[in-house]
Scaffold this active site. Structure first.
Site, PDB file in Angstrom:
ATOM      1  N   SER A 190     -20.610   7.094 -23.057  1.00  0.00           N
ATOM      2  CA  SER A 190     -19.616   6.282 -22.343  1.00  0.00           C
ATOM      3  C   SER A 190     -20.299   5.134 -21.582  1.00  0.00           C
ATOM      4  CB  SER A 190     -18.762   7.137 -21.410  1.00  0.00           C
ATOM      5  OG  SER A 190     -19.508   7.589 -20.310  1.00  0.00           O
ATOM      6  N   ASN A 191     -21.525   5.370 -21.136  1.00  0.00           N
ATOM      7  CA  ASN A 191     -22.240   4.268 -20.473  1.00  0.00           C
ATOM      8  C   ASN A 191     -22.672   3.205 -21.473  1.00  0.00           C
ATOM      9  OD1 ASN A 191     -22.681   4.707 -17.435  1.00  0.00           O
ATOM     10  ND2 ASN A 191     -22.964   6.741 -18.331  1.00  0.00           N
ATOM     11  N   ASN A 223     -32.433   3.317 -15.745  1.00  0.00           N
ATOM     12  CA  ASN A 223     -31.732   4.581 -15.972  1.00  0.00           C
ATOM     13  C   ASN A 223     -30.526   4.677 -15.036  1.00  0.00           C
ATOM     14  OD1 ASN A 223     -31.413   7.327 -16.933  1.00  0.00           O
ATOM     15  ND2 ASN A 223     -32.313   8.037 -15.016  1.00  0.00           N
ATOM     16  N   HIS A 236     -28.192   7.596 -13.105  1.00  0.00           N
ATOM     17  CA  HIS A 236     -28.284   9.014 -12.735  1.00  0.00           C
ATOM     18  C   HIS A 236     -27.080   9.385 -11.861  1.00  0.00           C
ATOM     19  CE1 HIS A 236     -30.269  12.815 -11.948  1.00  0.00           C
ATOM     20  NE2 HIS A 236     -29.932  12.667 -10.681  1.00  0.00           N
TER      21      HIS A 236
HETATM   22  C1  GRF Z   1     -24.185  10.097 -17.126  1.00  0.00           C
HETATM   23  O1  GRF Z   1     -23.594  10.902 -16.168  1.00  0.00           O
HETATM   24  C2  GRF Z   1     -25.503   9.583 -16.620  1.00  0.00           C
HETATM   25  O2  GRF Z   1     -25.496   9.376 -15.249  1.00  0.00           O
HETATM   26  C3  GRF Z   1     -26.436  10.677 -16.984  1.00  0.00           C
HETATM   27  O3  GRF Z   1     -25.989  11.145 -18.226  1.00  0.00           O
HETATM   28  C4  GRF Z   1     -24.602  10.900 -18.347  1.00  0.00           C
HETATM   29  C5  GRF Z   1     -24.370  10.158 -19.622  1.00  0.00           C
HETATM   30  O4  GRF Z   1     -23.013  10.028 -19.933  1.00  0.00           O
HETATM   31  N1  GRF Z   1     -27.809  10.225 -16.986  1.00  0.00           N
HETATM   32  P1  GRF Z   1     -22.567   9.181 -21.204  1.00  0.00           P
HETATM   33  O5  GRF Z   1     -23.253   9.775 -22.412  1.00  0.00           O
HETATM   34  O6  GRF Z   1     -22.958   7.764 -20.962  1.00  0.00           O
HETATM   35  O7  GRF Z   1     -21.082   9.333 -21.286  1.00  0.00           O
END
Ligand code: GRF
Length: 202
Positions: free
Chosen positions: A12-13, A104, A106
């Site tokens: 999702s990111n 990154n 987090h």
């Molecule tokens: C997010 O919560 C990020 O903070 C952590 O891993 C998760 C990744 O989520 N490092 P997505 O795969 O981007 O939905």
């Protein structure tokens, strides 16, 4: 600026980057994963971006895998690497390869709750304020690099990790693209008097 993204899961990111900064401030040219089944790879393919899985079983050790990932990204002239939910640790040699660094996201207010299961750690501790951190990745322990952006949210009655995760997602999806755009614009620098402090020019 050419950006490579590494992701292990949902992506999702990655999607937030594709929706908000890809094709504008930056170009995502490669998306890699340690998990061949990661949904992030499908998202990248749907956007016409090159993908590759680097499963641990395909390499003799982590050093070899990190070198292969680095080679693959370098071949695509990647300058900045974004870890968007990448669940493996990258070695120092990898981190040194990228001119604009590695960033990154987090799901905690660092330095609280680094490492895996950050939201669960925070819930176990009984915190009432949760949050997210976007930081530069530096050699050493996990999640210790200089902080670019942080945002907090009060959830005084939090119980379930998935509920907290859902509340944190929009914060991540706002801060990560902003940080990447700022890095691309050269708007992020270290305070010379205190290099852990990151100055973001507006
Ligand atoms: C997010 O919560 C990020 O903070 C952590 O891993 C998760 C990744 O989520 N490092 P997505 O795969 O981007 O939905």
């Amino acid at each position: 600026m050419k950006v490579g993204v590494l992701a292990s899961g949902e992506g999702s990111n990655l999607q937030a980057l594709l929706d908000h900064v890809h094709g504008r401030e930056i170009e995502v040219v490669a998306v890699g994963s340690d998990r061949p089944a990661a949904r992030a790879l499908e998202r990248a393919q749907a956007a016409g971006i090159q993908t590759r899985a680097f499963a641990a079983a395909d390499f003799p050790d982590r050093v070899a895998r990190d070198a292969a990932i680095g080679d693959w990204l370098e071949l695509r002239e990647v300058e900045l690497v974004v870890l968007a939910g990448y669940m493996a640790i990258l070695n120092e040699a990898f981190l040194a390869r990228f001119q604009r660094g590695v960033v990154n996201v987090h799901p905690s207010l660092l330095p609280a709750f680094p490492g895996v299961r950050a939201i669960e750690q925070a819930l176990d501790y009984g915190v009432k304020v949760f949050g997210v951190t976007v930081h530069l990745v530096e050699p050493g322990a996990v999640d210790v690099g200089a902080i670019v952006f942080q945002r907090a949210i009060e959830i005084p009655d939090a119980r379930e990790p998935d509920d907290v995760r859902a509340r944190l997602r929009p914060l991540e999806h706002d801060l990560l693209p902003r940080a990447v755009a700022a890095l691309a614009a050269g708007a992020i620098r270290r305070d010379p008097t205190h290099p852990r402090r990151v100055i973001v020019d507006r």
